[in-house]
Write a protein that holds these residues in place. Structure first.
Motif, PDB file in Angstrom:
ATOM      1  N   GLN A   1       0.839  -1.193   0.000  1.00 47.83           N
ATOM      2  CA  GLN A   1       0.000   0.000   0.000  1.00 47.83           C
ATOM      3  C   GLN A   1       0.875   1.244   0.000  1.00 47.83           C
ATOM      4  N   GLY A   2       0.611   2.141  -0.941  1.00 43.36           N
ATOM      5  CA  GLY A   2       1.418   3.334  -1.105  1.00 43.36           C
ATOM      6  C   GLY A   2       2.278   3.301  -2.356  1.00 43.36           C
ATOM      7  N   LEU A   3       2.464   2.103  -2.929  1.00 44.83           N
ATOM      8  CA  LEU A   3       3.293   1.959  -4.129  1.00 44.83           C
ATOM      9  C   LEU A   3       2.471   1.661  -5.373  1.00 44.83           C
ATOM     10  N   GLU A   4       1.154   1.773  -5.288  1.00 47.97           N
ATOM     11  CA  GLU A   4       0.310   1.433  -6.435  1.00 47.97           C
ATOM     12  C   GLU A   4       0.622   2.319  -7.645  1.00 47.97           C
ATOM     13  N   GLY A   5       0.818   3.624  -7.407  1.00 44.53           N
ATOM     14  CA  GLY A   5       1.102   4.534  -8.514  1.00 44.53           C
ATOM     15  C   GLY A   5       2.434   4.249  -9.176  1.00 44.53           C
TER      16      GLY A   5
ATOM     17  N   MET B   1       4.744  11.258   3.505  1.00 46.05           N
ATOM     18  CA  MET B   1       3.890  10.337   2.754  1.00 46.05           C
ATOM     19  C   MET B   1       3.684   9.056   3.553  1.00 46.05           C
ATOM     20  N   PRO B   2       2.428   8.669   3.862  1.00 40.82           N
ATOM     21  CA  PRO B   2       2.187   7.407   4.554  1.00 40.82           C
ATOM     22  C   PRO B   2       2.551   6.219   3.678  1.00 40.82           C
TER      23      PRO B   2
ATOM     24  N   ASP C   1       2.946  -4.647   8.078  1.00 37.16           N
ATOM     25  CA  ASP C   1       1.710  -4.140   8.650  1.00 37.16           C
ATOM     26  C   ASP C   1       1.971  -2.925   9.537  1.00 37.16           C
ATOM     27  N   LEU C   2       3.182  -2.374   9.499  1.00 35.46           N
ATOM     28  CA  LEU C   2       3.507  -1.173  10.258  1.00 35.46           C
ATOM     29  C   LEU C   2       3.139   0.063   9.444  1.00 35.46           C
ATOM     30  N   GLU C   3       2.396   0.974  10.046  1.00 39.66           N
ATOM     31  CA  GLU C   3       1.974   2.200   9.372  1.00 39.66           C
ATOM     32  C   GLU C   3       3.106   3.219   9.450  1.00 39.66           C
ATOM     33  N   CYS C   4       4.004   3.173   8.512  1.00 34.19           N
ATOM     34  CA  CYS C   4       5.180   4.027   8.514  1.00 34.19           C
ATOM     35  C   CYS C   4       4.920   5.317   7.741  1.00 34.19           C
ATOM     36  N   GLU C   5       5.935   6.164   7.737  1.00 31.92           N
ATOM     37  CA  GLU C   5       5.853   7.414   6.996  1.00 31.92           C
ATOM     38  C   GLU C   5       7.192   7.670   6.315  1.00 31.92           C
ATOM     39  N   LEU C   6       7.128   8.077   5.070  1.00 35.94           N
ATOM     40  CA  LEU C   6       8.316   8.432   4.311  1.00 35.94           C
ATOM     41  C   LEU C   6       8.422   9.949   4.289  1.00 35.94           C
TER      42      LEU C   6
END
Length: 537
Positions: free
Chosen positions: A11-15, A356-357, A362-367
């Motif tokens: 999740q987050g890499l779809e684009g 950017m989340p 399963d860890l909700e990280c942030e870039l």
């Protein structure tokens, strides 16, 4: 002939994955959650597995239907013509992903699908294909959303994050697909120097070198599941495999360091296995001892400890040192850091230009990105400057609008283990336990749930067996540690809030004979080995 396919990712890499698929010739590309739909022919299927850096699996849907219970699932699966996708003497495995109130147990649904396939062949031939969990001939994926069921062929086999170059690893290494996705989000194109001051097993360094030289990530793998399919085209795949026309020279340098000599040795072995040693300079040094880097600007990308699986004695001090090094040493660089806790990011002491989340397992990280410059921020603003990354905004707008908010509050606050869709997420799940919030020094046992004794102190338990007596005594000792015996309010918290643990790196147990330069094995007739061996027999 074109057909529908699905590429799974984080999740987050779809684009990022959608753009990769367009570049290899995919059509009708559409982003979903942790997945991208697209259409294409066999060449696109092979390229998606071989060339895409941010894909975890490539699925080919073969059968869609509606089922509201296990019996309907069984009957619908049994009606399918399984002769078209698997032979009776082959082996198979089934992986299930379920989001449905009608099917609450993914393993039971898997058993019903397996039974339907087995009964189809038993009734037709009197025998059936065998189940094999490791390296089966054919892998099936079952996806159930509500009452909509999709059966797919898994064309990848092992997850595509398993590139094949890793010969050893440190504790909690970053996933190769996630590392490549972060580099793509950061805009890494190999046109500057790159630094990772906490490189661990060297994943960022290797992925950055492969991207800079435009080497396909699939060159190190031993094989794919689609090679066992009846319609596999070996000549087409061999032409894709041996096409190195897009590879290029990398004229800059990648620098990696780590405080642990063992981690540096592991990284060195992985780098050698990937055949990118000439692009990477590696040394063992602490973050605080970095006092100079290559001039002319560049990019810094790193994955510091989160305090989850790896922790140091002073986590806040580590992030403060990271911010101090950025200000003093990395002037002219763009620094990208993936982290887990906001309070640790705050210790960096710098204003991020991008937040950017991003999910890491399963860890909700942030870039976060930090644009480094000379002088003070107020002086920069006064002179008309800005730390805003317009290039990142443009890259995101090419895919879809960028939302700056984090994940939904319910998703963020609920840190209890959830259903895991794949083995990558399962490996990264955090450990949790219950503990009363009134005394931080209360004793606890890792992984245990504490509760008050169900029996009164002056009564005996119904069964006085040894195990129950031990549980009662532990519960009494735990309750006696609290000053206030009236309130029973408890909450879930993470173990790292109350304990510090330092994880040591595992020793690499490899001989020199196991170190293989994979690139030297390319384009030497990889398909001819089986033929030569067959001729000798």
């Amino acid at each position: 002939m074109e057909f529908e396919m699905i590429a799974k990712t984080f999740q987050g890499l779809e684009g990022v994955l959608a753009e990769e698929l367009r570049n290899i010739g995919a059509n009708n590309v559409e982003e979903g959650r942790r997945m991208v739909w697209f259409t294409g022919d066999k060449a696109v299927l092979y390229k998606a597995n071989f060339c895409c850096r941010t894909a975890l699996r490539i699925l080919k849907p073969i059968y869609k239907f509606i089922a509201s219970d296990a019996d309907e699932l069984y009957e619908a699966v049994k009606r399918f013509d399984w002769d078209s996708v698997i032979k009776v003497d082959q082996t198979f495995s089934i992986d299930a992903t379920i989001y449905s109130d009608d099917f609450r147990h993914s393993r039971f649904a898997t058993y019903r699908v397996k039974d339907a396939i087995a009964d189809f062949f038993n009734e037709k031939y009197g025998k059936r294909p065998s189940i094999r969990l490791n390296n089966p001939d054919v892998q099936f994926n079952v996806h159930i959303a509500g009452n909509e069921v999709t059966l797919s062929l898994d064309s990848s086999g092992q997850s595509l994050h398993k590139r094949g170059y890793r010969v050893a690893q440190t504790e909690a290494p970053i996933n190769e697909v996630l590392a490549a996705g972060i580099l793509k989000l950061a805009g890494w194109d190999g046109q500057c120097n790159l630094v990772d001051p906490m490189c661990g097993s060297g994943t960022f360094l290797i992925e950055a070198a492969l991207m800079a030289a435009n080497v396909n990530p699939g060159v190190f793998r031993n094989g794919y599941a689609f090679e066992n399919w009846d319609d596999f085209d070996p000549e087409l795949f061999e032409s894709i495999y041996n096409d190195d026309s897009a590879e290029r020279e990398f004229n800059f340098k990648i620098f990696g360091s780590d405080i642990s000599p063992k981690a540096v040795e592991i990284a060195r072995r992985n780098i050698k296995s990937a055949g990118v040693s000439k692009y990477i300079d590696l040394e063992s040094k602490s973050l605080q001892s970095i006092d100079s880097i290559a001039e002319g600007g560049g990019m810094m990308v790193t994955n510091p400890p989160y305090g989850e699986r790896i922790a140091v004695e002073d986590m806040e001090g580590l992030y403060r040192d990271l911010g101090e090094r950025l200000k003093r040493v990395f002037k002219g660089y763009k620094a990208w850091i993936i982290g887990y806790k906001t309070e640790l990011f705050d210790c960096v002491g710098l204003k991020p230009s991008v937040k950017m989340p991003l999910l890491n397992g399963d860890l909700e990280c942030e870039l976060r990105e930090y644009v480094m410059f000379d002088g003070k921020y107020d002086d920069l603003r006064r002179d008309g400057g800005s730390i805003k990354d317009n290039e990142f905004a443009k890259r995101r707008s090419d895919d879809k609008p960028y939302r700056k908010h984090r994940f939904e509050e319910t998703f963020k606050s609920d840190r209890r283990p959830r259903h895991f869709d794949d083995e990558e997420s399962r490996e990264r799940r955090p450990r949790h336990f219950k503990i009363d919030d009134r005394d931080d020094n209360a004793r606890f046992e890792k992984g245990k749930k504490f509760h008050r004794d169900r029996y009164d102190d002056d009564k005996k338990p119904r069964r006085a067996d040894h195990d129950k007596m031990q549980r009662r005594e532990r519960s009494k000792r735990f309750d006696n540690d609290f000053d206030d015996q009236q309130s029973g309010e408890r909450k879930f918290v993470h173990s790292e809030d109350f304990s510090k643990r330092v994880v040591k790196f595992r020793e690499p147990k490899l001989s020199k004979d196991n170190e293989v330069l994979s690139n030297t094995l390319r384009r030497r007739g990889w398909r001819k080995k089986d033929a030569d061996n067959g001729a000798d027999d």
